[in-house]
Write an enzyme that holds these catalytic residues in place. Sequence first.
Site, PDB file in Angstrom:
ATOM      1  N   SER A  97    -106.823  71.202 -85.069  1.00  0.00           N
ATOM      2  CA  SER A  97    -105.695  70.481 -85.666  1.00  0.00           C
ATOM      3  C   SER A  97    -106.086  69.282 -86.522  1.00  0.00           C
ATOM      4  O   SER A  97    -105.220  68.694 -87.187  1.00  0.00           O
ATOM      5  CB  SER A  97    -104.714  70.039 -84.582  1.00  0.00           C
ATOM      6  OG  SER A  97    -103.947  71.136 -84.148  1.00  0.00           O
ATOM      7  N   TYR A 107     -94.454  68.047 -81.233  1.00  0.00           N
ATOM      8  CA  TYR A 107     -95.587  68.676 -81.910  1.00  0.00           C
ATOM      9  C   TYR A 107     -95.388  70.184 -82.044  1.00  0.00           C
ATOM     10  O   TYR A 107     -95.065  70.863 -81.074  1.00  0.00           O
ATOM     11  CB  TYR A 107     -96.868  68.398 -81.130  1.00  0.00           C
ATOM     12  CG  TYR A 107     -98.133  68.708 -81.877  1.00  0.00           C
ATOM     13  CD1 TYR A 107     -98.739  67.741 -82.666  1.00  0.00           C
ATOM     14  CD2 TYR A 107     -98.719  69.961 -81.795  1.00  0.00           C
ATOM     15  CE1 TYR A 107     -99.910  68.012 -83.354  1.00  0.00           C
ATOM     16  CE2 TYR A 107     -99.887  70.253 -82.482  1.00  0.00           C
ATOM     17  CZ  TYR A 107    -100.482  69.271 -83.262  1.00  0.00           C
ATOM     18  OH  TYR A 107    -101.638  69.550 -83.950  1.00  0.00           O
ATOM     19  N   SER A 108     -95.618  70.693 -83.250  1.00  0.00           N
ATOM     20  CA  SER A 108     -95.490  72.134 -83.494  1.00  0.00           C
ATOM     21  C   SER A 108     -96.463  72.564 -84.571  1.00  0.00           C
ATOM     22  O   SER A 108     -96.400  72.088 -85.712  1.00  0.00           O
ATOM     23  CB  SER A 108     -94.065  72.490 -83.913  1.00  0.00           C
ATOM     24  OG  SER A 108     -93.988  73.850 -84.306  1.00  0.00           O
ATOM     25  N   ASN A 109     -97.362  73.470 -84.234  1.00  0.00           N
ATOM     26  CA  ASN A 109     -98.302  74.013 -85.218  1.00  0.00           C
ATOM     27  C   ASN A 109     -97.587  74.727 -86.357  1.00  0.00           C
ATOM     28  O   ASN A 109     -98.089  74.770 -87.480  1.00  0.00           O
ATOM     29  CB  ASN A 109     -99.277  74.968 -84.530  1.00  0.00           C
ATOM     30  CG  ASN A 109    -100.318  74.234 -83.725  1.00  0.00           C
ATOM     31  OD1 ASN A 109    -101.244  73.641 -84.263  1.00  0.00           O
ATOM     32  ND2 ASN A 109    -100.165  74.260 -82.406  1.00  0.00           N
ATOM     33  N   GLY A 147    -108.126  67.865 -82.135  1.00  0.00           N
ATOM     34  CA  GLY A 147    -107.730  69.266 -82.170  1.00  0.00           C
ATOM     35  C   GLY A 147    -108.416  70.081 -81.106  1.00  0.00           C
ATOM     36  O   GLY A 147    -109.630  69.961 -80.898  1.00  0.00           O
TER      37      GLY A 147
END
Length: 315
Positions: free
Chosen positions: A16, A122-124, A267
């Site tokens: 990340s 949080y969201s990828n 990440g």
Amino acid sequence: MTGRPRSVDDRFRIASITKTFVATVLLQQEAEGRIGLDDKVERWLPGVVRGNGNDGRRISVRQLLNHTSGIYDYTDDPGHLKKYVRAPGFLRHRYDAVTPDLAVRTALSHRPGFEPGARYGYSNTNYVLAALIMEKAGGRSYEDEVRTRIIEPLGLHGTVLPGRSVDVPEPSSRAYSTLGTDPGARKIYDVTRQNASQSWGDGDIISTAADLNRFFSALIRGELLPAEQLAEMKTTVAHPQNPAYRYGLGIATFKAACGVWLWGNDGGWIGSFSQAVTTEDGRHTLALNLNGDWSVPDSAGTDLLKAEFCSPAGS
């Protein structure tokens, strides 16, 4: 495990931390007048974010970048976890090539977690969409945008956008995982080789500690962004459970144990945890990678940050 010591030149999957590269490019595009942070997702990706209560007409680019969109994180989807993250699914599908569209479809099969702008979550998926918007705004691939705007100007010779490659270029170490089994389990898998397309603008870049130090120092010093855009990047939202952590646009600020505030990102990926941070003036940086994922990453990161920034030798 080989037992050989790791090299300071090792390449590793930065997961990340990729998001900081993506946000930087989008902010460069904003400075050029190509895109607005308050543009709605619908303007750039018409009809893409729809269904199950999701609506791209109500979500801004800014809300993607600071994780306030409410869009479900596709990596939390039970089917995704079973197929691509945990044993035995990972072992069967580790070499599968996938497209960003799959991540988006997976996310939109779920309802949003909250109303756009209501809070941090949080969201990828946010950064898959952000990279797709980057491509539309720039007229080039995500890989070309990052390479020509950041990697080449800074001379980040160890940094790679892997595409669909399954390998980490040499020099590199192995990556090890329990693949979601009990942390005390004896079975540890070598997960070094995996198709990089299973992550993308949310986490696919491969880099080195030296390159990450150079990138974050240059970024925070204003070498990559005009003052206005750097100020936008550093405008943060609160983490609902952690008052010592705030998230901006692809970068976070958080407090070390001794009270020193740092800028950076971290990440976690299968078999790996990475972190890169810098002081406010960009003069003191630290980048690290752990090539196993069964320990607690936050604890490991905190201990190392404390030693680096809070001890008399590190201050």
